[in-house]
Every structure is written in C-alpha cells, then in structure tokens.
Design a protein around this motif. Structure first.
Motif, PDB file in Angstrom:
ATOM      1  N   UNK A 148       4.691  25.434  -5.342  1.00 38.54           N
ATOM      2  CA  UNK A 148       3.904  24.950  -6.481  1.00 38.54           C
ATOM      3  C   UNK A 148       4.280  25.752  -7.724  1.00 38.54           C
ATOM      4  N   UNK A 149       4.676  25.053  -8.779  1.00 41.81           N
ATOM      5  CA  UNK A 149       5.070  25.696 -10.030  1.00 41.81           C
ATOM      6  C   UNK A 149       4.183  25.164 -11.157  1.00 41.81           C
ATOM      7  N   UNK A 150       3.561  26.076 -11.892  1.00 39.09           N
ATOM      8  CA  UNK A 150       2.750  25.722 -13.056  1.00 39.09           C
ATOM      9  C   UNK A 150       3.410  26.278 -14.299  1.00 39.09           C
ATOM     10  N   UNK A 151       3.614  25.428 -15.298  1.00 42.44           N
ATOM     11  CA  UNK A 151       4.217  25.853 -16.559  1.00 42.44           C
ATOM     12  C   UNK A 151       3.515  25.132 -17.703  1.00 42.44           C
ATOM     13  N   UNK A 152       2.809  25.914 -18.536  1.00 40.35           N
ATOM     14  CA  UNK A 152       2.049  25.333 -19.651  1.00 40.35           C
ATOM     15  C   UNK A 152       2.306  26.140 -20.915  1.00 40.35           C
ATOM     16  N   UNK A 153       2.665  25.453 -21.978  1.00 43.80           N
ATOM     17  CA  UNK A 153       2.894  26.114 -23.264  1.00 43.80           C
ATOM     18  C   UNK A 153       1.569  26.373 -23.979  1.00 43.80           C
ATOM     19  N   UNK A 154       1.525  27.355 -24.875  1.00 42.60           N
ATOM     20  CA  UNK A 154       0.294  27.624 -25.612  1.00 42.60           C
ATOM     21  C   UNK A 154       0.016  26.606 -26.717  1.00 42.60           C
ATOM     22  N   UNK A 155       1.076  26.020 -27.265  1.00 44.02           N
ATOM     23  CA  UNK A 155       0.928  25.024 -28.325  1.00 44.02           C
ATOM     24  C   UNK A 155       2.041  23.990 -28.182  1.00 44.02           C
ATOM     25  N   UNK A 156       1.784  22.729 -28.527  1.00 39.40           N
ATOM     26  CA  UNK A 156       2.847  21.729 -28.476  1.00 39.40           C
ATOM     27  C   UNK A 156       3.862  21.947 -29.591  1.00 39.40           C
ATOM     28  N   UNK A 157       5.108  21.561 -29.372  1.00 43.79           N
ATOM     29  CA  UNK A 157       6.117  21.687 -30.427  1.00 43.79           C
ATOM     30  C   UNK A 157       5.899  20.642 -31.508  1.00 43.79           C
TER      31      UNK A 157
END
Length: 339
Positions: A148-157
């Motif tokens: 299981x891999x979780x990857x979330x950015x702090x703000x959208x580009x």
C-alpha cells in the motif's frame, strides 16, 4: 573528478547543480538554459564557469563526461539520443517522455552508445523507502502479499503546470509506480484505476484528475494499492506499508521532530515536512552520488532506463483503465531492456 553539464536550470536543475558542487566526486562545468538572463550571479556563487543558452555546447565539450537533463519532458528523448551519440553518461529527470515508443527510441540510443542512463526516481534513495525494500527483499516479512502506497501533495499545482505535466498518473503517481516495482521486484501484470476531481475545478478543465486510487496485480500474485491526492491540508503525506506471510513493515511521514506532546487536551506532534524538497532532501543527494559511483563501476545503475520505461507503461495503462472503466492487462514479453 567528473566534469558535469546541467541542461535546464529550473528548480530541479539548480537543485542538482548545488548538490553536485558539494560532492567530492564531481563539479559542474557548464549550465545551459533557454533563458540565461538571471543565471550569471547564481552560477558565479556556485563557481560554475560556463553558462550558455545552447545545450549543444555541453554535448560538444570533451571535458564534460556526464549530463543532467532537467529540461521540460518534451525535450528529454531528443537530448538523451544526442547525449548518447556524444558519448556522455546521462542522468535524466522523470519521465523520459510522455510516449512509451519515444522512450524506447531514447533507450535504444543509450544501448548502442554503451553509455549509462539513470532516471531521476529519487524516492528509491529515501532512507525510509529503501528500508522497506530491503526488508521485503530480505524475506523478513515472508512472501509479500499486499503493498500500500500513499502519496498526497500539500497543495495542487497550477493549471499551467497541469497542462504540461502529462496528467496525474504520468506526473505524480509515476513515482509510486516505480516504487511498487522497486519494493516488490515483480512486474505489474494488471492495472485498474479510479479517479475523480474533488479538489480543484481548474484541474478538471485541463482534462485531468486530482484524486486517484489504482489497484495493481503483480506477476508474483501480490496486490498493490496506490492512493494519490493533489491536496492534503496537513502537509506532504508519503507512506508505505508492505504486508506478507510472516509480518509487515510500514513507514510513517518524516517530521521536523519526533517529539510528542501529551496533555489533557490531547496528543500532539509536528505536521509532516511540507513538500518534496524538504522530505527528499537527502534522497536527492544520494541519487547523484550513486550515479557517479555507478559510472566508476562500483555497482549497477540503481534506476536505469528500463525502470523509467516500465513506470511510463504503468502510467499509460492507468490512464487507459480510467477512460475505459476496466482493468488493463500488461504484457511484458519483448520489453526493451536498457543499460
């Protein structure tokens, strides 16, 4: 002491140049960019002697043994082919291209020239993720069953960035596709993607998504789940868990400190490091040091051209799955291998 050329002096090109200048193995001899108006003072501060708006100057310089390609993705394949023909070793930021067929042409040029190519999947060099990979491959958790891999950015580009990015699967999740192969050491044979626009309507206007979950089936029978989001309000969320027949291993987010404050009001800790430049600072240093060590023959390239190709194939399959609304099977017969 390797002499290096940097092609493309945006954020990532400057980052690599600064890291190279701090190593004991290489020095930046030349930097090229289409816009050099504001580069002179920066180059001078790093003791970089040559700044040019023509990357061919770097390829024709016999003193330069390796080039870092940090220009827009649309230019990568062409420059790789030209650099290979010039006998330069190559470090190229991901992805190699937006087209599997175009990438294969670049890798063929690398093979024919017998030069080394490393693709910039820096997360392979992260201390947390490498521990997961080594633990899984060492058999500590037994037969791998679920990743299981979780990857979330702090703000959208920005919308301008999204329009040129190749989309969430090719721009963002491609790191996770590479990490899945790296940890499991097994090819993905089926991809099933679901996606939505839940964050920024401008991303929808660019015909892209900002939220996605992808289900992977590996050749060894294991299952993978990758989750991506363009916005996590609490910071840069980067986690992995591998589960197997004898146990599991999981990594949490890096934080400014490990301090935990416990009071009657609750339990508090620092938020995750805010973005990739902080979270993967050491990984960026490690990947360039390992690139130079590979050129010296200490060990094979950690992330070679074929790794870049396979990640692109998974990104393309995910987009196809999203559009078609069904799983997409991948055939790994006759796949071009790269040096």
């Amino acid at each position: 002491m390797f002499q290096v050329g940097i092609i493309g002096a945006g954020r990532i090109g400057k980052l690599h140049a600064e890291h190279i200048q701090r190593t004991s193995m290489a020095r930046v001899r030349s930097v090229s960019d289409v816009d050099i108006q504001n580069l002179d003072s920066w180059a001078t501060s790093l003791h970089i002697p040559v700044v040019t708006d023509n990357y061919q100057d770097l390829l024709q310089d016999p003193e330069i043994g390796a080039v870092f390609i940090c220009s827009p993705t649309s230019t990568h394949s062409t420059i790789i082919q030209e650099a290979a023909q010039a006998g330069k070793h190559i470090f190229c930021e991901k992805p190699v291209s937006f087209s599997v067929e175009t990438t294969e042409l670049a890798l063929q040029a690398v093979r024919e020239a017998n030069v080394m190519l490393q693709v910039g999947f820096n997360r392979r060099f992260d201390h947390n993720f490498k521990k997961v990979r080594d633990t899984v491959q060492g058999g500590v958790i037994g037969q791998p069953q679920v990743l299981r891999i979780t990857s979330r950015d702090p703000e959208p580009p920005s919308a301008e960035y999204v329009a040129k990015s190749g989309g969430l699967f090719m721009d963002m999740m491609i790191h996770d596709f590479d990490m899945a192969r790296y940890v499991m050491q097994s090819e993905v044979v089926e991809v099933y993607a679901q996606g939505a626009n839940l964050i920024d309507p401008k991303i929808s206007e660019m015909n892209d998504i900002d939220t996605a979950v992808v289900l992977l089936t590996f050749a060894n029978g294991a299952i993978g789940i990758i989750e991506n989001s363009r916005k996590a309000v609490y910071g840069y969320d980067q986690r992995i868990e591998a589960f197997g027949s004898k146990g599991s291993i999981a990594t949490e987010n890096d934080r400014p400190s490990t301090a935990v404050i416990s009071t009657s009001d609750g339990v508090m800790m620092d938020k995750p490091l805010y973005f990739f430049l902080e979270r993967y600072a050491q990984a960026y240093v490690q990947e360039i040091e390992d690139f130079f060590r590979s050129i010296q023959g200490e060990f094979p390239i950690v992330c070679n051209g074929n790794d870049g190709l396979q990640a692109e194939r998974l990104a393309r399959a995910a987009k196809e799955s999203l559009v078609a609304g069904r799983p997409i099977k991948l055939n790994h017969m006759n796949v071009l291998e790269a040096m």
